[in-house]
Design an enzyme around this catalytic site. Structure first.
Site, PDB file in Angstrom:
ATOM      1  N   ARG A  96       0.846  -1.196   0.000  1.00 19.45           N
ATOM      2  CA  ARG A  96       0.000   0.000   0.000  1.00 19.45           C
ATOM      3  C   ARG A  96       0.882   1.248   0.000  1.00 19.45           C
ATOM      4  O   ARG A  96       1.891   1.290   0.692  1.00 19.45           O
ATOM      5  CB  ARG A  96      -0.857  -0.045   1.252  1.00 19.45           C
ATOM      6  CG  ARG A  96      -1.783   1.119   1.443  1.00 19.45           C
ATOM      7  CD  ARG A  96      -2.683   0.912   2.648  1.00 19.45           C
ATOM      8  NE  ARG A  96      -4.048   0.599   2.278  1.00 19.45           N
ATOM      9  CZ  ARG A  96      -4.879  -0.117   3.026  1.00 19.45           C
ATOM     10  NH1 ARG A  96      -4.480  -0.632   4.157  1.00 19.45           N
ATOM     11  NH2 ARG A  96      -6.119  -0.338   2.621  1.00 19.45           N
ATOM     12  N   GLU A 197      -3.692  11.189  15.878  1.00 21.72           N
ATOM     13  CA  GLU A 197      -4.492  12.355  16.238  1.00 21.72           C
ATOM     14  C   GLU A 197      -4.152  12.840  17.649  1.00 21.72           C
ATOM     15  O   GLU A 197      -3.703  12.078  18.497  1.00 21.72           O
ATOM     16  CB  GLU A 197      -6.000  11.994  16.216  1.00 21.72           C
ATOM     17  CG  GLU A 197      -6.526  11.625  14.864  1.00 21.72           C
ATOM     18  CD  GLU A 197      -6.000  10.284  14.373  1.00 21.72           C
ATOM     19  OE1 GLU A 197      -5.861   9.349  15.178  1.00 21.72           O
ATOM     20  OE2 GLU A 197      -5.698  10.191  13.173  1.00 21.72           O
TER      21      GLU A 197
HETATM   22  I1  8IG Z   1      -2.821   0.999  13.313  1.00 24.43           I
HETATM   23  O1  8IG Z   1      -5.055   5.718  16.148  1.00 24.43           O
HETATM   24  C1  8IG Z   1      -3.500   2.844  13.487  1.00 24.43           C
HETATM   25  N1  8IG Z   1      -3.593   3.622  12.427  1.00 24.43           N
HETATM   26  N2  8IG Z   1      -5.125   8.011  12.193  1.00 24.43           N
HETATM   27  N3  8IG Z   1      -5.094   6.854  14.198  1.00 24.43           N
HETATM   28  C2  8IG Z   1      -4.842   6.911  12.862  1.00 24.43           C
HETATM   29  N4  8IG Z   1      -4.352   5.894  12.183  1.00 24.43           N
HETATM   30  C3  8IG Z   1      -4.086   4.774  12.872  1.00 24.43           C
HETATM   31  C4  8IG Z   1      -4.297   4.646  14.239  1.00 24.43           C
HETATM   32  C5  8IG Z   1      -4.830   5.755  14.947  1.00 24.43           C
HETATM   33  N5  8IG Z   1      -3.920   3.417  14.613  1.00 24.43           N
END
Ligand code: 8IG
Length: 276
Positions: A96, A197
């Site tokens: 990906r 985040e």
């Molecule tokens: I694995 O908590 C994974 N990918 N944005 N936030 C975001 N992407 C993620 C997270 C997460 N955990």
């Protein structure tokens, strides 16, 4: 093929033509003229490839036009052709390209467009993601019912108006729940990343109707719909989103949760693919 020679980096290139070239190369390298279903296996989902059928060919992504080997730990850079017990052929994308890598949306959705060009009518998109619902403990798989795209980007170029109602096929979600009635579902919110985040951003995602936070699937789903494919989306909740749990997030913990869940979600995905 190194990044400098990626045909998608030429703004004058037609991304659909590059996808057709990629599909032709996949047919040549795998000996399979047409694939029926495609799966993108995100963090935690890799074991499914071995459970859904017999791998008849493995192609390094870098040998296919428009692809590049992924640099993210936990993402293998191969394309696999798998013969399903039904006789159908699955293309498994273990390479990906994320939006946060900064190579542009054309590169992000190239695997999906290539899958469509190989003939796939169903696109199964999987990812590892953060959960906003507190009862989703790490290792819980959930169906994606809809998404909110917070990347401020789109794979569609120009005045291309595509309806996204029922983007994540109700029919396929019901089929998946027929196999595991305990499967919960939620709205996936795609952030640009690569940082996770803040707790305030997670509260915003919740307030606008989100349940899952991630960095990949929404842009791919839009491109899959444009290509006319039916979409099934799965998130593996590898962590509670920031602030939902008092603990800070670490990429190592995310990978560990994915690893631990692999056999269970692999078996689930194998059953779902067999029923498609
Ligand atoms: I694995 O908590 C994974 N990918 N944005 N936030 C975001 N992407 C993620 C997270 C997460 N955990």
């Amino acid at each position: 093929m190194d990044a400098a020679s990626n045909p998608l980096d030429d703004p004058a290139a037609d991304p659909f033509e590059v996808a057709r070239d990629a599909a032709a190369r996949i047919a040549e390298l795998t000996g399979v003229d047409r694939h029926d279903v495609a799966l993108t296996l995100g963090s935690g989902w890799g074991a499914a490839a071995d459970l859904i059928g017999e791998t008849t060919a493995t192609v390094p992504a870098g040998e296919v036009p428009g692809f590049s080997a992924s640099g993210v730990a936990g993402h293998s850079g191969t394309l696999r052709s798998i013969l399903l017990p039904s006789g159908a052929r699955a293309l498994v994308i273990g390479a990906r390209t994320h939006f946060y890598e900064g190579h542009g949306v054309r590169r992000v959705v190239h695997s999906v467009r290539t899958a469509a060009a190989t003939g796939a009518r169903v696109m199964v998109l999987t990812n590892g993601a953060g959960g906003i619902k507190e009862h989703w403990t790490p290792g819980t798989p959930v169906l994606i019912s809809d998404h909110i795209n917070l990347t401020a980007a789109s794979p569609l170029e120009g005045a291309t108006f595509i309806d996204l109602t029922d983007l994540y096929s109700r029919r396929l979600r019901e089929l998946a729940r027929g196999i595991d009635p305990a499967l919960d579902e939620g709205v996936y919110v795609q952030f640009r990343g690569p940082h996770y985040e803040t707790p305030a951003e997670v509260q915003m995602a919740k307030a606008i109707g989100g349940h899952i936070v991630g960095m990949s699937t929404a842009l791919e789903a839009i491109a899959a719909r444009q290509a006319g494919m039916e979409i099934l989306g799965f998130s593996l909740i590898t962590n509670l989103a920031a602030g939902i749990s008092p603990d800070p997030l670490s990429h190592a913990e995310v990978l560990a949760a994915g690893k631990a869940a692999e056999p269970v979600i692999g078996a689930l995905l194998a059953k779902v693919v067999a029923a498609l």
